[in-house]
Design a protein around this motif. Structure first.
Motif, mmCIF file in Angstrom:
data_model
loop_
_atom_site.group_PDB
_atom_site.id
_atom_site.type_symbol
_atom_site.label_atom_id
_atom_site.label_comp_id
_atom_site.label_asym_id
_atom_site.label_seq_id
_atom_site.Cartn_x
_atom_site.Cartn_y
_atom_site.Cartn_z
ATOM 1 N N THR A 162 0.893 -1.165 0.000
ATOM 2 C CA THR A 162 0.000 0.000 0.000
ATOM 3 C C THR A 162 0.929 1.212 0.000
ATOM 4 O O THR A 162 2.154 1.051 0.115
ATOM 5 N N PRO B 267 -8.399 -4.659 16.554
ATOM 6 C CA PRO B 267 -9.206 -4.570 15.333
ATOM 7 C C PRO B 267 -8.327 -4.274 14.116
ATOM 8 O O PRO B 267 -7.320 -3.586 14.231
ATOM 9 N N HIS C 298 -9.844 -2.612 4.078
ATOM 10 C CA HIS C 298 -9.473 -1.867 2.870
ATOM 11 C C HIS C 298 -10.536 -2.080 1.803
ATOM 12 O O HIS C 298 -10.863 -3.224 1.472
ATOM 13 N N VAL D 10 -12.771 5.426 11.536
ATOM 14 C CA VAL D 10 -13.485 4.475 12.394
ATOM 15 C C VAL D 10 -14.942 4.904 12.463
ATOM 16 O O VAL D 10 -15.247 6.031 12.867
ATOM 17 N N GLY E 254 -12.696 0.194 11.290
ATOM 18 C CA GLY E 254 -11.784 1.152 10.671
ATOM 19 C C GLY E 254 -11.700 0.828 9.187
ATOM 20 O O GLY E 254 -11.350 -0.283 8.821
ATOM 21 N N ARG F 158 -10.473 2.108 5.140
ATOM 22 C CA ARG F 158 -9.752 3.071 4.311
ATOM 23 C C ARG F 158 -9.652 2.583 2.876
ATOM 24 O O ARG F 158 -9.768 1.377 2.607
ATOM 25 N N SER G 149 -1.287 4.654 8.156
ATOM 26 C CA SER G 149 -2.354 5.637 7.975
ATOM 27 C C SER G 149 -2.716 6.303 9.301
ATOM 28 O O SER G 149 -2.519 5.748 10.376
ATOM 29 N N LEU H 230 -6.812 8.788 16.834
ATOM 30 C CA LEU H 230 -6.355 7.609 17.584
ATOM 31 C C LEU H 230 -4.899 7.266 17.271
ATOM 32 O O LEU H 230 -4.205 6.666 18.075
HETATM 33 O O1 TXA Z 1 -1.396 2.236 6.866
HETATM 34 C C1 TXA Z 1 -1.997 1.398 7.515
HETATM 35 O O2 TXA Z 1 -2.924 1.692 8.268
HETATM 36 C C2 TXA Z 1 -1.552 -0.066 7.364
HETATM 37 C C3 TXA Z 1 -1.840 -0.483 5.923
HETATM 38 C C4 TXA Z 1 -1.539 -1.931 5.673
HETATM 39 O O3 TXA Z 1 -3.153 -0.157 5.595
HETATM 40 N N1 TXA Z 1 -2.229 -0.901 8.293
HETATM 41 C C5 TXA Z 1 -1.960 -0.881 9.633
HETATM 42 O O4 TXA Z 1 -2.702 -1.811 10.348
HETATM 43 O O5 TXA Z 1 -1.154 -0.136 10.147
HETATM 44 P P1 TXA Z 1 -2.385 -2.203 11.855
HETATM 45 O O6 TXA Z 1 -3.303 -3.320 12.172
HETATM 46 O O7 TXA Z 1 -0.936 -2.458 12.010
HETATM 47 O O8 TXA Z 1 -2.838 -0.950 12.677
HETATM 48 C C6 TXA Z 1 -4.224 -0.617 12.691
HETATM 49 C C7 TXA Z 1 -4.524 0.366 13.774
HETATM 50 C C8 TXA Z 1 -4.418 -0.270 15.139
HETATM 51 O O9 TXA Z 1 -3.809 0.651 16.023
HETATM 52 C C9 TXA Z 1 -5.872 -0.526 15.490
HETATM 53 O O10 TXA Z 1 -6.062 -0.531 16.872
HETATM 54 C C10 TXA Z 1 -6.566 0.631 14.803
HETATM 55 O O11 TXA Z 1 -5.865 0.816 13.608
HETATM 56 N N2 TXA Z 1 -7.964 0.289 14.474
HETATM 57 C C11 TXA Z 1 -8.429 -0.514 13.489
HETATM 58 N N3 TXA Z 1 -9.754 -0.633 13.560
HETATM 59 C C12 TXA Z 1 -10.174 0.094 14.620
HETATM 60 C C13 TXA Z 1 -11.428 0.344 15.233
HETATM 61 N N4 TXA Z 1 -12.561 -0.186 14.777
HETATM 62 N N5 TXA Z 1 -11.456 1.136 16.320
HETATM 63 C C14 TXA Z 1 -10.304 1.688 16.806
HETATM 64 N N6 TXA Z 1 -9.081 1.483 16.278
HETATM 65 C C15 TXA Z 1 -9.005 0.697 15.205
#
Ligand code: TXA
Ligand code: MG
Length: 317
Positions: free
Chosen positions: A28, A58, A62, A94, A115, A117, A176, A189
């Motif tokens: 990405t 969570p 994508h 989110v 979340g 994107r 992101s 967040l």
């Molecule tokens: O750039 C990025 O965001 C990358 C690329 C691959 O898209 N993905 C990424 O995912 O960094 P990850 O899982 O390493 O981090 C996701 C963050 C975590 O801190 C998670 O807690 C938060 O996003 N997150 C995801 N869904 C959420 C939700 N429903 N509520 C609160 N926080 C959320």
């Protein structure tokens, strides 16, 4: 960047793998993601297993565009504005999960928000389209390691266990921005590829960083579990020692370190973000006693860079 015809076949094959419940590491614009069909519980479970995640955080979902996001989450007016301004791009919103959303409950860690994107990288977009599925994808690193910004980084993490689509080095290089839109005030967040200022400019209101500050104060235990190189990390270093590797920033680099990588000679926050994780990996070797990092101003993407560096420098368990 355009997709080559050789990529099309690779993407087609990866899409079949995704539909069969497999994992694919995809490029990405932010970092490489470990992607699976977000509607398939077993596939999502396989992501957690591969990462060795101690808990079910969570995952980011994508999607190809705002219309596809609407299939799974309740999109409000603020989200529409931000999507128009920043999607495709490094902003995760989110939002409340739709009641009949088909996204795996495991992907949202049992919560009632998601979340979402729209990634900007053409290969990620093509993979979502070819698989015809929303893709759950955390960064493609093992739990506790820095995020991968090249296909080679992913191979170092998972070896042959995971299929990797090579899309070159990630242009943004930092994850992101995660913005919670489920309450009346937008909550930051996680600082990331879109700066707080850019978001505030579009919305015309201040967003709250309280969750971020409280997160740091309330649960410092969360800090060390992420973005940790093996070596100790020293921040705001002006005088590096002779056995340290120095991550420099700007034109005026202090002498004395055994090794220097300049994140940006011109002091450009975007360039530094793009180089940060690769640089951390590069110097994380027993050749040095520690990783020293020069002060980096908090402006623009500096806030996200400093957030990751503070986590990298936090006490380890
Ligand atoms: O750039 C990025 O965001 C990358 C690329 C691959 O898209 N993905 C990424 O995912 O960094 P990850 O899982 O390493 O981090 C996701 C963050 C975590 O801190 C998670 O807690 C938060 O996003 N997150 C995801 N869904 C959420 C939700 N429903 N509520 C609160 N926080 C959320
Ligand atoms: Mg991650």
């Amino acid at each position: 960047m355009h997709i080559q015809s050789s990529d099309v076949k690779i993407i087609e094959r990866a899409a079949v793998l995704i539909r069969d419940g497999g994992l694919v590491a995809m490029p990405t614009e932010t970092v490489y993601g470990l992607a699976a069909d977000a509607t398939n519980n077993e596939a999502v479970a396989a992501i957690f297993a591969a990462k060795g995640r101690p808990s079910f955080n969570p995952l980011i979902i994508h999607v190809s565009d705002l219309a596809m996001a609407r299939d799974y989450v309740e999109v409000n007016e603020i989200a529409e504005k931000l999507a128009a301004a920043f999607w495709p791009g490094p902003l995760t919103l989110v939002l409340p999960r739709k009641r009949h959303s088909t996204i795996s409950l495991l992907a949202s860690a049992g919560g009632d928000t998601l979340g979402v994107r729209v990634p900007a990288h053409p290969i990620a977009r093509a993979l979502i389209t070819a698989a015809d599925r929303p893709l759950a994808a955390p960064s493609a690193n093992r739990s506790g390691k820095v995020s991968p910004t090249t296909a080679q980084h992913v191979r170092e993490e998972f070896g042959d266990a995971v299929r990797v689509i090579d899309g070159g080095a990630c242009t943004v290089g930092i994850e992101s921005t995660v913005l919670d839109l489920t309450s009346s005030t937008p909550l930051l967040l996680r600082p990331g590829g879109v700066s707080q200022k850019e978001i505030e400019r579009i919305l015309g209101v201040r967003i709250s960083t309280l969750a971020l500050q409280q997160g740091v104060l309330k649960s410092p235990g969360l800090l060390e579990s992420h973005y940790a190189p093996s070596l100790p990390v020293r921040l705001n270093v002006i005088n590096p020692t002779k056995d340290e590797a120095l991550l420099a920033f700007g034109p005026n680099v202090p002498a004395g370190a055994m090794r220097v990588i300049n994140l940006s000679k011109t002091g450009d926050d975007r360039e530094a973000a793009a180089r940060l994780f690769a640089a951390l990996r590069e110097v994380d070797s027993s050749d040095y006693s520690a990783i020293a990092v020069m002060p980096i101003p908090d402006s623009g993407l500096g806030a996200a860079i400093n957030d990751r560096l503070r986590r990298a420098a936090a006490e380890r368990p």
